[in-house]
Scaffold this motif. Structure first.
Motif, PDB file in Angstrom:
ATOM      1  N   ALA A 184     -81.036  -5.058 -12.534  1.00 18.87           N
ATOM      2  CA  ALA A 184     -80.668  -4.684 -11.166  1.00 18.87           C
ATOM      3  C   ALA A 184     -80.090  -5.911 -10.467  1.00 18.87           C
ATOM      4  CB  ALA A 184     -81.894  -4.186 -10.411  1.00 18.87           C
ATOM      5  N   THR A 185     -79.146  -5.661  -9.554  1.00 16.53           N
ATOM      6  CA  THR A 185     -78.511  -6.757  -8.815  1.00 16.53           C
ATOM      7  C   THR A 185     -78.823  -6.603  -7.328  1.00 16.53           C
ATOM      8  OG1 THR A 185     -76.762  -6.976 -10.441  1.00 16.53           O
ATOM      9  CG2 THR A 185     -76.290  -7.853  -8.262  1.00 16.53           C
ATOM     10  N   PHE A 186     -79.203  -7.731  -6.719  1.00 21.38           N
ATOM     11  CA  PHE A 186     -79.611  -7.735  -5.317  1.00 21.38           C
ATOM     12  C   PHE A 186     -78.749  -8.710  -4.530  1.00 21.38           C
ATOM     13  CE2 PHE A 186     -83.197  -6.929  -8.103  1.00 21.38           C
ATOM     14  CZ  PHE A 186     -83.700  -5.746  -7.587  1.00 21.38           C
ATOM     15  N   GLU A 187     -78.514  -8.388  -3.270  1.00 23.86           N
ATOM     16  CA  GLU A 187     -77.794  -9.289  -2.363  1.00 23.86           C
ATOM     17  C   GLU A 187     -78.802  -9.720  -1.299  1.00 23.86           C
ATOM     18  OE1 GLU A 187     -74.034  -9.585  -2.077  1.00 23.86           O
ATOM     19  OE2 GLU A 187     -74.398 -11.145  -0.575  1.00 23.86           O
ATOM     20  N   LEU A 188     -79.008 -11.031  -1.192  1.00 21.46           N
ATOM     21  CA  LEU A 188     -80.024 -11.540  -0.265  1.00 21.46           C
ATOM     22  C   LEU A 188     -79.372 -12.393   0.814  1.00 21.46           C
ATOM     23  CD1 LEU A 188     -82.292 -12.190  -3.264  1.00 21.46           C
ATOM     24  CD2 LEU A 188     -82.937 -10.666  -1.423  1.00 21.46           C
ATOM     25  N   ASP A 189     -80.192 -12.874   1.745  1.00 16.82           N
ATOM     26  CA  ASP A 189     -79.666 -13.678   2.857  1.00 16.82           C
ATOM     27  C   ASP A 189     -80.152 -15.114   2.706  1.00 16.82           C
ATOM     28  OD1 ASP A 189     -78.841 -11.200   4.078  1.00 16.82           O
ATOM     29  OD2 ASP A 189     -80.957 -10.905   4.601  1.00 16.82           O
ATOM     30  N   ALA A 190     -79.237 -16.044   2.963  1.00 16.80           N
ATOM     31  CA  ALA A 190     -79.644 -17.453   2.895  1.00 16.80           C
ATOM     32  C   ALA A 190     -80.710 -17.714   3.958  1.00 16.80           C
ATOM     33  CB  ALA A 190     -78.426 -18.344   3.143  1.00 16.80           C
ATOM     34  N   ALA A 191     -81.746 -18.421   3.570  1.00 14.31           N
ATOM     35  CA  ALA A 191     -82.849 -18.696   4.505  1.00 14.31           C
ATOM     36  C   ALA A 191     -83.556 -19.973   4.076  1.00 14.31           C
ATOM     37  CB  ALA A 191     -83.840 -17.526   4.502  1.00 14.31           C
ATOM     38  N   ARG A 192     -84.368 -20.514   4.991  1.00  9.69           N
ATOM     39  CA  ARG A 192     -85.106 -21.730   4.632  1.00  9.69           C
ATOM     40  C   ARG A 192     -86.333 -21.354   3.801  1.00  9.69           C
ATOM     41  NH1 ARG A 192     -85.566 -23.384   9.857  1.00  9.69           N
ATOM     42  NH2 ARG A 192     -87.753 -23.912   9.489  1.00  9.69           N
ATOM     43  N   PRO A 193     -86.497 -21.968   2.605  1.00  5.59           N
ATOM     44  CA  PRO A 193     -87.638 -21.623   1.749  1.00  5.59           C
ATOM     45  C   PRO A 193     -88.966 -21.704   2.490  1.00  5.59           C
ATOM     46  CG  PRO A 193     -86.125 -23.029   0.539  1.00  5.59           C
ATOM     47  CD  PRO A 193     -85.598 -22.947   1.945  1.00  5.59           C
ATOM     48  N   ARG A 194     -89.109 -22.671   3.395  1.00 10.88           N
ATOM     49  CA  ARG A 194     -90.363 -22.841   4.128  1.00 10.88           C
ATOM     50  C   ARG A 194     -90.706 -21.605   4.959  1.00 10.88           C
ATOM     51  NH1 ARG A 194     -93.466 -27.430   5.202  1.00 10.88           N
ATOM     52  NH2 ARG A 194     -95.413 -26.569   6.012  1.00 10.88           N
TER      53      ARG A 194
END
Ligand code: EPU
Length: 307
Positions: A184-194
């Motif tokens: 499966a392929t997902f599109e995510l949003d850039a975010a701060r890992p913390r």
């Protein structure tokens, strides 16, 4: 033990394998073959051999949402466990059906890709999570799904957009491995890992406080009826702690049935019938199963507890 049927594919098949070893409920009788193909070509070959041998094929992810009856069963169970590759391209992640969902969530967080936090604490495989559109109060896996590579048993892999997967509340058109989901392929949003870590931790803490996460269970047993909570209805029906053999309605969350160590699948099924019957008598609501029940009934038949 490798068998004659798969003698030329060493190390991928076991015979008479107890499904209790492969399900989070810890129940389920032996199946004729338990096979873990390592790619789509091997999968197609395995399927063809099973067809020729007249065996019913069933597809298992990590066994976290499945109740397998006590058996023995003349089935070939194809497990996706070895299809666990993954890759990233920009904000997209492609994950193999057998990859553990918690690994996918952890990877996305480490890469600074946000959107999977609502899936934190949900066990199981990526394939199983897509097939049942796993999720919780804050979102579900469909929210970031772009599409999937699937294969019909006799065919070649092809791409299906998320819209073509028929995703609904805790469901999809991927039924009993047909079509078989490869990745499966997902599109995510850039975010701060913390920030992602904080959100994940708070969701997991909430889950631990309200659900029996360390017990042997398959998560919520029933879907929430429209506008209602199955857990609340079962709780109000005073069913917490109700026991059949080694199967008990959890004291912590009434929509969980837990195996207290020695339950048979039949105990869980009988307890499900008690719960469905009582809730229907009291509230005129027929609870539908969220978990999948594997028995020797008609292929594609309705599971227990459904209309
Ligand atoms: N409630 C009770 N008694 C109980 C359980 C719940 O009164 O024993 C009440 C709660 O107090 C709350 C309401 O029922 O007011 C809803 O309960 P909860 O917040 O626990 O959510 P849920 O609808 O029971 C859903 C998902 C869970 C997911 C949680 C949290 C379904 C069937 N269940 O539970 O998913 O973890 O939200 O996001 O959709 C699963 O799918 O296996 C699963 C565990």
């Amino acid at each position: 033990m490798s068998t004659d049927l798969f003698a030329d594919l060493p190390g991928i098949a076991c015979e008479d394998e107890p499904m209790a070893l492969h399900t989070s409920f810890g129940v389920g009788g032996p199946v004729r073959y338990f096979v873990q193909p390592r790619g789509w070509e091997e999968l197609a070959l395995v399927y063809e051999r099973c067809q020729e041998a007249g065996l019913r094929v069933r597809v298992l992810g990590r066994g976290c949402n499945t109740l397998v009856t006590d058996g023995p069963h003349e089935w070939a169970v194809i497990a996706t466990t070895a299809l666990d590759g993954f890759g990233r391209s920009g904000n997209r992640i492609e994950a193999g059906a057998g990859l553990r969902l918690p690994s996918l969530v952890a990877m996305a967080e480490a890469w600074g890709l946000g959107g999977f936090e609502p899936l934190a604490g949900i066990p199981g495989s990526v394939g199983g999570a897509v097939a049942m559109n796993a999720g919780g109060r804050y979102g579900c896996i469909a929210d970031h799904l772009v599409g999937a590579m699937v294969i019909l048993p006799e065919g070649r892999p092809h791409w299906v957009d998320a819209a073509g997967l028929g995703l609904t509340y805790r469901g999809s058109c991927l039924v009993d491995g047909c079509p078989f989901l490869l990745s499966a392929t997902f599109e995510l949003d850039a975010a701060r890992p913390r920030r992602l870590q904080e959100r994940r931790r708070s969701i997991v803490a909430e889950k631990r406080a309200t659900q029996p996460v360390d017990a042997r269970s398959a998560g919520c047993v029933f879907k929430n009826p429209p506008g209602q909570s199955a857990g609340r209805l079962i709780d109000q029906a005073c069913l917490k702690g109700t026991r059949v053999g080694g199967a008990v309605v959890s004291h912590k969350h009434a929509n969980f049935i837990v195996n207290h160590g020695n339950a048979a699948a039949s105990d869980i099924l009988n307890l499900i019938d008690v719960v469905v019957g009582r809730v229907e008598d009291l509230y005129d609501v027929r609870l539908e199963l969220e978990i999948e029940v594997w028995d020797d009934g008609e292929e594609g038949g309705q599971p227990h507890g459904t209309a």
